[in-house]
Design an enzyme around this catalytic site. Structure first.
Site, PDB file in Angstrom:
ATOM      1  N   LYS A  20       1.863  -0.102  15.029  1.00 47.48           N
ATOM      2  CA  LYS A  20       3.306  -0.121  15.284  1.00 47.48           C
ATOM      3  C   LYS A  20       3.823  -1.289  16.116  1.00 47.48           C
ATOM      4  O   LYS A  20       5.033  -1.506  16.198  1.00 47.48           O
ATOM      5  CB  LYS A  20       3.712   1.183  16.006  1.00 47.48           C
ATOM      6  CG  LYS A  20       3.625   2.405  15.133  1.00 47.48           C
ATOM      7  CD  LYS A  20       4.675   2.346  14.047  1.00 47.48           C
ATOM      8  CE  LYS A  20       4.456   3.342  12.957  1.00 47.48           C
ATOM      9  NZ  LYS A  20       4.881   2.906  11.657  1.00 47.48           N
ATOM     10  N   TYR A  74      -8.922   5.189   7.894  1.00 47.54           N
ATOM     11  CA  TYR A  74      -9.071   5.556   9.306  1.00 47.54           C
ATOM     12  C   TYR A  74     -10.116   6.669   9.372  1.00 47.54           C
ATOM     13  O   TYR A  74      -9.910   7.722   8.777  1.00 47.54           O
ATOM     14  CB  TYR A  74      -7.762   6.109   9.868  1.00 47.54           C
ATOM     15  CG  TYR A  74      -6.658   5.096  10.079  1.00 47.54           C
ATOM     16  CD1 TYR A  74      -5.870   4.656   9.019  1.00 47.54           C
ATOM     17  CD2 TYR A  74      -6.383   4.601  11.360  1.00 47.54           C
ATOM     18  CE1 TYR A  74      -4.844   3.746   9.222  1.00 47.54           C
ATOM     19  CE2 TYR A  74      -5.350   3.689  11.567  1.00 47.54           C
ATOM     20  CZ  TYR A  74      -4.590   3.263  10.501  1.00 47.54           C
ATOM     21  OH  TYR A  74      -3.572   2.368  10.703  1.00 47.54           O
ATOM     22  N   HIS A 104       0.845  -1.201   0.000  1.00 41.27           N
ATOM     23  CA  HIS A 104       0.000   0.000   0.000  1.00 41.27           C
ATOM     24  C   HIS A 104       0.873   1.241   0.000  1.00 41.27           C
ATOM     25  O   HIS A 104       1.746   1.378   0.851  1.00 41.27           O
ATOM     26  CB  HIS A 104      -0.900   0.028   1.239  1.00 41.27           C
ATOM     27  CG  HIS A 104      -2.029  -0.949   1.165  1.00 41.27           C
ATOM     28  ND1 HIS A 104      -3.106  -0.903   2.019  1.00 41.27           N
ATOM     29  CD2 HIS A 104      -2.255  -1.990   0.328  1.00 41.27           C
ATOM     30  CE1 HIS A 104      -3.947  -1.874   1.708  1.00 41.27           C
ATOM     31  NE2 HIS A 104      -3.447  -2.561   0.698  1.00 41.27           N
ATOM     32  N   PRO A 138      -3.108   0.503  19.092  1.00 39.49           N
ATOM     33  CA  PRO A 138      -2.945  -0.027  17.724  1.00 39.49           C
ATOM     34  C   PRO A 138      -3.169   0.989  16.607  1.00 39.49           C
ATOM     35  O   PRO A 138      -3.011   0.640  15.438  1.00 39.49           O
ATOM     36  CB  PRO A 138      -4.009  -1.133  17.659  1.00 39.49           C
ATOM     37  CG  PRO A 138      -5.034  -0.752  18.661  1.00 39.49           C
ATOM     38  CD  PRO A 138      -4.321  -0.029  19.754  1.00 39.49           C
ATOM     39  N   TYR A 144       4.364   6.687   9.715  1.00 34.51           N
ATOM     40  CA  TYR A 144       3.582   5.493   9.391  1.00 34.51           C
ATOM     41  C   TYR A 144       4.419   4.465   8.639  1.00 34.51           C
ATOM     42  O   TYR A 144       4.373   3.267   8.947  1.00 34.51           O
ATOM     43  CB  TYR A 144       2.327   5.864   8.584  1.00 34.51           C
ATOM     44  CG  TYR A 144       1.233   4.832   8.702  1.00 34.51           C
ATOM     45  CD1 TYR A 144       0.123   5.040   9.507  1.00 34.51           C
ATOM     46  CD2 TYR A 144       1.318   3.613   8.028  1.00 34.51           C
ATOM     47  CE1 TYR A 144      -0.872   4.076   9.635  1.00 34.51           C
ATOM     48  CE2 TYR A 144       0.338   2.644   8.149  1.00 34.51           C
ATOM     49  CZ  TYR A 144      -0.754   2.887   8.951  1.00 34.51           C
ATOM     50  OH  TYR A 144      -1.730   1.918   9.081  1.00 34.51           O
TER      51      TYR A 144
HETATM   52  C1  PHB Z   1      -5.015  -4.441  11.148  1.00 33.73           C
HETATM   53  O1  PHB Z   1      -5.145  -4.671   9.937  1.00 33.73           O
HETATM   54  O2  PHB Z   1      -5.188  -5.315  12.013  1.00 33.73           O
HETATM   55  C2  PHB Z   1      -4.658  -3.069  11.575  1.00 33.73           C
HETATM   56  C3  PHB Z   1      -4.388  -2.112  10.623  1.00 33.73           C
HETATM   57  C4  PHB Z   1      -4.053  -0.830  11.019  1.00 33.73           C
HETATM   58  C5  PHB Z   1      -4.003  -0.515  12.363  1.00 33.73           C
HETATM   59  C6  PHB Z   1      -4.253  -1.477  13.325  1.00 33.73           C
HETATM   60  C7  PHB Z   1      -4.590  -2.763  12.933  1.00 33.73           C
HETATM   61  O3  PHB Z   1      -3.700   0.751  12.733  1.00 33.73           O
END
Ligand code: PHB
Ligand code: APR
Length: 391
Positions: free
Chosen positions: A296, A200, A72, A292, A384
């Site tokens: 990270k 997000y 990505h 989460p 990120y």
């Molecule tokens: C996930 O795909 O489990 C995931 C992706 C992004 C995050 C946290 C978990 O910030």
């Protein structure tokens, strides 16, 4: 039983360390309390930083990752009924992230460890550690029998609930910690992800995240109260809440599908300091937890491994303890930057109890700023994809 490095825990930290040490000609034994099947199936995170992918590839365990991982080059931020993209590749000189489930990384590492006959004991639970000041030993139980592993060094890779952190004397250990007043309800669903990239979303009703595991499997999360009961959430309620929070003014549609797993994850920030005492070193979740929101956890565990593997290689090659002595200091510098980033992402995207219209407008203004200022977007992007490593 005796080895050079005794590794407690076969998560990302323990297995990556074992493999890197093997490449340096350093012997280790890995003890894991759970079964191989459990470790290979437990659903956890799924986002790999560029540096984590590069390391796994250099280590020779990147083949399946290269074939099946989803690269990505950006993410989307959703707020106020719209979506704005953060273009990682453009903002960071071509860097990206890769979606590849943590348990798939573990399968690859376990496969590699088995292929070179490295010692990896499953259902072997460490229960006591002693001698960490000069001649460390781990006592563990396997098949009902108690055994002792003697080693030059212990690597505590046993996660947040392990035994290693507690072996550092209380008078030495400092804990820095913050619990967030909410949790994530996470689901896995057999449906093609409704977006090519992660989304997000900030909404007045709370945060939502669309992620994925493969072109056929979606992973989605919803902010919920910290004491939420999973039984309160029917499949219909979950999809309906996701649709409400992720709705856009141009009527974007979230397709649903059968939910195969659900769970609730608390959000916390935690740092134990120092990460080393005597001949015991803490790595990954044994030393720190991040919420989460920035994805990270796994990457930070791998970052600790890099530092320790290099320090141990130096020690066994030259006898120098300089890098070993700097281990905690060097790791914590990155740990705190990653804590900062994860806490910032969490604050920006979640609703805190009691927030009013002023707070709501600050969330919107921050998201507007981050997605319209190149400087602010670059800050998000470079964190990120993963901060670079000092030489
Ligand atoms: C996930 O795909 O489990 C995931 C992706 C992004 C995050 C946290 C978990 O910030
Ligand atoms: N003896 C042996 N093994 C143990 C013991 C023990 N006493 N206690 C815990 N373990 C094992 C656990 O069963 C687990 O497999 O240690 C392992 C720790 O792995 P993780 O919790 O995955 O921790 P870590 O390797 O530091 O990886 C951190 O993984 O789960 C994610 O969110 C986490 O992304 C973060 C990353």
């Amino acid at each position: 039983m005796r080895t050079q490095v005794g590794i407690v825990g076969a998560g990302p930290a323990g297995l990556t360390l074992a493999h890197l040490l093997q490449l340096e000609g350093i012997e280790s034994v890995v003890l894991e309390s759970r079964s191989r099947e459990y470790v290979e199936q437990r659903v956890r995170a799924g986002v790999l930083e560029q540096g984590t992918v590069d390391l796994l590839t250099q280590m020779g365990v990147g083949d399946r990752l290269a074939r099946q991982g989803l690269v990505h080059r950006g993410i989307e931020l959703g707020f106020a009924g719209k979506r704005e993209r953060i273009d990682f590749a453009e903002l960071t000189g071509g860097k990206s992230i890769t979606i590849y489930a943590q348990h798939e990384v573990l399968k690859d590492l376990i496969g590699a460890r088995m292929a070179y006959d490295g010692a990896l004991l499953f259902e072997a639970e460490g229960f006591r550690i002693f001698g960490i000041e000069n001649s460390p030993e781990v006592q563990f139980r396997q098949c009902g029998a108690t055994q002792t592993l003697g080693c030059d060094f212990i690597a505590g890779c046993d996660g947040f609930h392990g035994i290693c952190r507690a072996a550092i004397p209380e008078s030495v250990l400092r804990i820095h910690e913050r619990e967030f007043p909410f949790a994530w309800l996470g689901i896995l669903a057999n449906v093609a992800p409704a977006s090519k990239e992660l989304i997000y979303t900030y909404h007045e009703r709370g945060f939502a995240l669309l992620s994925m595991r493969s072109p056929e499997v979606s992973r989605l999360y919803l902010q919920c109260p910290a004491d939420e009961k999973i039984a309160e959430w029917s499949e219909d309620r979950i999809w309906s809440e996701l649709r409400t929070r992720m709705a856009t003014n141009d009527h974007w549609n979230l397709s649903d599908g059968p939910i195969t797993q659900m769970g609730i994850t608390p959000l916390r920030s935690f740092v134990a300091e120092p990460m080393q005492y005597g001949r015991l070193f803490l790595l990954g979740d044994a030393a720190h937890i991040v919420p989460p929101t920035g994805a990270k956890g796994l990457n930070l565990a791998v970052a600790d491994v890099r530092v320790l593997a290099r320090a141990l290689a130096d020690f066994y090659r030259t006898g120098s303890r300089t890098r070993l002595e700097r281990y905690s200091q060097e790791c914590l510098r990155r740990v705190w930057k990653v804590q900062r980033f994860s806490a910032w992402m969490t604050r920006m995207l979640h609703r805190f109890p009691g927030e009013d219209s002023f707070a709501h407008n600050l969330h919107l203004a921050e998201l507007d700023y981050v997605t319209s200022s190149r400087a602010a977007a670059t800050t998000l992007a470079e964190n990120y994809v993963g901060l670079s490593f000092a030489e």
